[in-house]
Structures are given as structure tokens and as C-alpha cells.
Write an enzyme that holds these catalytic residues in place. Structure first.
Site, PDB file in Angstrom:
ATOM      1  CG  LEU B  34      -2.359  -0.742   1.002  1.00  0.00           C
ATOM      2  CD1 LEU B  34      -2.787  -0.947   2.784  1.00  0.00           C
ATOM      3  CD2 LEU B  34      -3.007  -0.362   0.059  1.00  0.00           C
ATOM      4  N   GLY B  37       7.516   3.847   3.486  1.00  0.00           N
ATOM      5  CA  GLY B  37       8.166   5.176   4.020  1.00  0.00           C
ATOM      6  C   GLY B  37       9.697   4.827   4.330  1.00  0.00           C
ATOM      7  N   GLY B  40       9.828   1.944   6.960  1.00  0.00           N
ATOM      8  CA  GLY B  40       8.704   0.779   6.985  1.00  0.00           C
ATOM      9  C   GLY B  40       7.942   0.801   5.669  1.00  0.00           C
ATOM     10  CG  ASP B 146       5.125  13.413   9.374  1.00  0.00           C
ATOM     11  OD1 ASP B 146       5.073  14.326   9.028  1.00  0.00           O
ATOM     12  OD2 ASP B 146       5.635  12.375   8.976  1.00  0.00           O
TER      13      ASP B 146
END
Lengths: 246, 326
Positions: B34, B37, B40, B146
Site C-alpha cells: 500500500l 516510508g 517501513g 507528522d
């Protein structure tokens, strides 16, 4: 040793060492002495080859730290992220050793069920927030770094914003290498205010050699001297760093 | 980031792979990646109860930390927009042990994609519930950190805003864990990175700015409020929200509730949005929005003359806002 101080060397460079001792060997020694060595490689725009990438990783690995290779424009976020992660890593290492003491020699955090780990994480984060941080910034000022230095300065000022947002104390000092007559030149003595580095890079003379190993050795000595001082010993011999920076 | 000395493991799953938890024994069949980052990856997977999202990281510690944060924050009374926490476990693979956690899969459209095709009032309509969530979160001692469009999703039927990433969530008073420059007050020279409600509210202001500047902009020396205010004034699209954006940037809101109330007042005044359909003046020179414009036109034609549309629409808007305010 002062309780709860994390000690780091942050090395910013754009290439391979080409003079003096093997920086990987020095980094190994630094780790032995309780320091961690983080290395950030700065690439030229459009240069995908990343000179010295292997060495950059190897120094950090030997020095128990982290590394990354980035373009100058990405430097700010990388510097603060590497520093923070390395700090957590150091603390995590200490906590993990404690776990081994408690649970037996082969046990690590991953041997605990997920629910139990959360308490440990909280401990690690708590220490990370409150621990003192001594960070020696070591900047490669060989000729090819010239146009990257404004970005380096910007990134270091940004690092100060991040670190000063922590509860714990921070002390910084700044060295450049190669120095005029010595392996390194001091640009900034230990200070809680990294902001005072503004303009520090202006007076630097550029050089063709990159003696990363000798520079790391000097950086390590600066740390060790400070550790000794904090332990309360008088330190008479280590006068090699005493000449005024520039 | 390269961290060869620490938990550097292969943390990729592949479609079709069955991930079996070592501790809790649950099975998940990986469907697809999906998102990815810095440290991760998030996968869509099929669990026993349907589709789920699985987060893995090369740092098992950050998995534990995020799972713990997600669990705590979504338990807070009044925080309703996050994904629910489902499971955390380890999987044994050929290369070693990989930690992961499982959460609700939120299906929807990215925040800015959704807004690009909509009239400007939708920006406010989506930010209002976000501010309500932030308020509860702040009251409980957490900061989102964030905050950015990439971490916000708009679901369809009913249209609602959800947030999806806890990586930046930080306890009030600590140093913000993760941030993105454009939304970070430290980057703009507008404060430190200590977790405080005003840190998030500054980011909310920049989130709204991002609607006016889809490809964002960089700090110009000396940066600061002057540059931000100039940019704000340069975008007529943002005019209706300018007072709230400005106040949030200057961090003059005591809490998220005050910002929400101001925004609500703007939205319900009625005059603000009536004759400024955003579709007709999208961000200039963006080929993407020009495409959207073409597609949006027929829709408008269908509605033309059906009713005194604007009155009806603002009535609907009002009712929807009442519903949102709950």
C-alpha cells in the site's frame, strides 16, 4: 562516566579517505570506548555513483552508529534523523544488555511477547528524551566539499532545533578536517549553543587530502578528554587540542 | 537509512505470502503493497475478518513503539478518526524474525486528490473533524506530529476524513518524533520541535496552505512569517480561510477547539464560498487539475437549473456541518 550521557561523533564527508590510518579501525576503537560514530555521505547532484559509499557504511557499522548517503539538499532531515535514531540505538543497546542480564545471555527483546515489549520501548524513549547528549561534529573540508558547506551549516542549525527540543541537555563541538597543521581544526569548543557555528566555515582553507582516519582519532581523543574531566581527573598530557581553533 | 549494525533485516512481504504470527497465531495473506516510508512498509492483507493493513519495519523497535502508540491513542475518548489496532506479532522468515502490527484498512482517496475536484468549502469541512480529533488527542497528552496530506484519507459513503500514520505521534513535552519540513514550524523558523498543541495547529494551517500550493514551496531566506504571509496572500483560492490559516501559523490558538470554532464560523457565514467554485479556477499551470476541470464540467451542467442550487447546497452544507459538530 556521567550517568546517562550518550556520546556521538557525527562525520560529514563526501568521499573516501586517502591518507593516514584506516577510519574503520579507528571507529572500532571508538565504539570500544563507548562512543558511537555516525557517518553521512553527501553526494554531488547528478552523481549516482556515490564515491566512498562502502567506506561510509563500514565506518558507521564499526563505530556502532548509523549512516546514510544523500544529496546536499536532503541533508537537514537526514542529519537529525540519523542522530536521533543512533541515540535510540545506543540506548536500546544498553537496555538490551540489561535484558540479557535479567533473562539470561541469549535473550533479546524479541524473545519477549509483544505486549511486554511496550514497557521497554517506553523506557528507551524516556531515556532518549532525558539523557544528555555530547555530540562532536566532524566536517570534511577537502576541496570538493566547498559548495556543500552552506548546506552543512543549515543542516547543523536544524539539528540544533531538533535536539534542543528534547528535555535532556545537549553539548556540541565542531571540528573540521584536514586542519592547517594538525589532522583537525577546532571551529567550536564544547557549547550548548550550536547556533554559534554561524560563519564558522568561512575561514576554512580547502585541501586535497581526506585524512578521515586521523581526524576520527582526534575526535575520539576530544571525547575521551571530556569524559575524563567529567570523571573528575586532572588531565595534563592531552594538550594536543589546546591551541586555539583558528 | 542504513543501519547495518541494528536489526537490519529483510522486511519485505510478497503478494500471496501467508504471514503467520509467532505469538498469537493469526494468519494474514498479503495482497499488495500500500505504501512505503523511510523505515517501513504498509501492506494490504486478508485476515480472518476481512481486509487489514499490516505495517512492517526494518526496526522492530519502531514497530513496537508505533503499535503501542496506536493502541493508546485510539483508546482516547473522542479520538475517532484513526485506524483501529488489531494485532501485533512476529513472523519467522528465512532471514530471521520480522515484527509487524495489524490495523484496520481504511479505503479511500488521498486528501489532496479528493479536494482538488471539490469546491473550496470541502477543505474546511474536512479539517473541522480533524481539529476535533486533535483536540481530544491533545487533551490526552499526545501530539500528532507528522501531520500532512499523505497521512490523511477521505473515505466515500459517507465522505469522511481519517488519519492513518502514528509515526510522528509524540507525548506532549517531548521532541517531535517525525515531521515533514513543509508542515514543521521549526523549518520555517516559527518555533522549536517540542510536542505542543500549537505545533499541530501550525501544521493544520500548512495543510490548508498545501491546498493552494499543491507542489508546496521552499523556505527562502530569511523565511519566517513574512514569506508565509506573502504566499498566503498570493493565492486568492485560500482567501476564505486566510484568517484561520494566519492565526494558526502565528500560533495564536490556545487549543484545537478554538481553531475549529473559527473555521466553523467561516463555513457557516454563508457568504464566503457562494460564488467561488474552486473547480473553475484550479491551481494555475497544473496539467493535472486542467484534466480534472474538463471532467468536472458535465457535472455542473447537469445541476444547472435544477433548483436554486446555491441556496439548497448551502442548506445541505449547514446540515452536514451540524452533523459533523455532533
Amino acid at each position: 562516566m556521567k550517568q546517562g550521557t550518550v556520546r556521538q561523533i557525527l562525520l560529514l564527508t563526501d568521499g573516501c579517505s586517502n591518507s593516514g590510518e584506516d577510519p574503520i579501525a579507528i571507529a572500532t576503537l571508538a565504539k570500544e570506548e563507548g562512543l558511537s560514530v555516525n557517518v553521512i555521505g553527501i553526494m554531488d547532484e547528478g552523481d549516482e555513483s556515490a564515491r566512498g559509499l562502502g567506506e561510509i557504511e563500514a565506518i558507521a557499522q564499526a563505530g556502532g552508529g548509523m549512516s546514510d548517503v544523500v544529496y546536499a539538499k536532503q541533508l537537514s532531515q537526514t542529519v537529525q534523523m540519523v542522530t536521533r535514531k543512533a541515540m535510540t540505538q545506543t540506548i536500546f543497546g544498553v537496555v538490551n544488555r540489561e535484558i540479557k542480564n535479567i533473562l539470561g545471555s541469549n535473550k533479546e527483546m524479541e524473545d519477549l511477547p509483544p505486549e511486554k515489549r511496550e514497557d521497554l520501548i517506553e523506557v528507551v524513549e524516556e531515556i532518549g528524551e532525558n539523557a544528555s547528549l555530547d555530540i562532536l561534529v566532524l566536517v570534511d573540508t577537502s576541496a570538493s566539499m566547498k559548495n556543500k558547506l552552506p548546506r552543512v551549516q543549515e543542516a547543523l542549525l536544524d539539528l540544533a532545533i531538533s535536539l534542543n527540543s528534547r528535555t535532556g541537555e545537549n553539548d556540541y563541538c565542531l571540528y573540521s578536517f584536514p586542519g592547517k597543521r594538525n589532522p583537525v581544526d577546532r571551529l567550536l569548543a564544547w557549547t550548548p549553543q550550536l547556533d554559534s557555528l554561524k560563519g564558522a566555515f568561512k575561514k576554512i582553507t580547502m585541501s586535497g587530502v581526506t585524512p578521515t582516519g586521523p581526524a576520527l582519532k582526534e575526535a575520539m581523543k576530544v571525547h575521551l578528554k571530556r569524559m575524563k574531566k567529567e570523571e573528575g581527573y586532572e588531565d595534563d598530557e592531552g594538550s594536543f587540542m589546546e591551541q586555539p581553533g583558528l | 537509512m542504513r543501519d547495518p549494525s541494528w536489526n537490519n533485516r529483510d522486511y519485505s512481504f510478497y503478494p500471496g505470502q501467508v504471514v503467520k504470527g509467532k505469538w498469537h497465531g493469526n494468519h494474514y495473506r498479503i495482497v499488495r503493497l500500500l505504501g512505503e516510508g523511510a523505515i517501513g512498509k504498509v501492506y494490504l492483507a486478508e485476515g480472518r475478518g476481512g481486509l487489514v493493513a499490516i505495517k512492517v519495519s526494518r526496526e522492530s523497535m519502531s514497530v513496537s513503539s508505533e503499535a503501542s502508540t496506536l493502541r493508546q491513542v485510539t483508546k482516547v475518548h473522542g479520538v475517532t478518526l484513526g485506524p483501529s489496532f488489531l494485532d501485533m506479532d512476529d513472523v519467522i522468515t528465512k532471514t530471521g524474525v520480522t515484527s509487524f502490527y495489524v490495523m484496520e484498512y481504511i479505503k479511500g482517496e488521498p486528501f489532496l486528490n479528493f479536494l482538488r475536484e471539490k469546491n473550496m468549502e470541502w477543505l474546511g469541512i474536512l479539517v473541522v473533524p480533524l481539529l476535533k480529533d486533535l483536540y481530544s488527542m491533545h487533551q490526552a497528552g499526545w501530539i500528532f506530529g507528522d501531520l500532512k496530506p499523505e497521512n490523511l484519507i477521505v473515505t466515500a459513503q459517507p465522505i469522511s476524513l481519517r488519519w492513518i500514520d502514528v509515526g510522528g505521534m509524540t507525548k506532549v513535552g517531548r521532541a517531535v518524533k517525525e515531521y515533514t519540513e513543509f508542515f514543521d514550524r521549526g523549518y520555517w523558523g516559527m518555533g522549536d520541535r517540542k510536542a505542543a498543541p500549537a505545533y499541530d495547529l501550525f501544521a493544520v494551517s500548512m495543510l490548508m496552505m498545501n491546498r493552494g500550493y499543491l507542489s508546496r514551496f521552499k523556505r527562502e531566506e530569511p523565511g519566517g512569517i513574512k514569506q508565509l504571509m506573502r504566499r498566503l496572500r498570493d493565492r486568492p483560492l485560500l482567501d476564505p480561510y486566510a484568517p484561520v490559516i494566519e492565526k494558526g501559523m502565528q500560533q495564536r490558538y490556545k487549543d484545537a477547539l478554538m481553531m475549529k470554532n473559527d473555521l466553523l464560523n467561516l463555513l457557516t457565514k454563508g457568504e464566503t464560498f457562494r460564488h467561488a467554485p474552486a473547480v473553475k479556477k484550479p491551481v494555475k499551470s497544473s496539467p493535472v487539475s486542467r484534466q480534472k476541470k474538463k471532467r468536472a464540467l458535465p457535472k455542473e451542467r447537469i445541476f444547472k437549473g435544477v433548483l436554486p442550487t446555491s441556496a439548497f447546497a448551502s442548506f445541505l452544507l449547514f446540515v452536514y456541518i451540524l452533523y459533523l459538530v455532533g
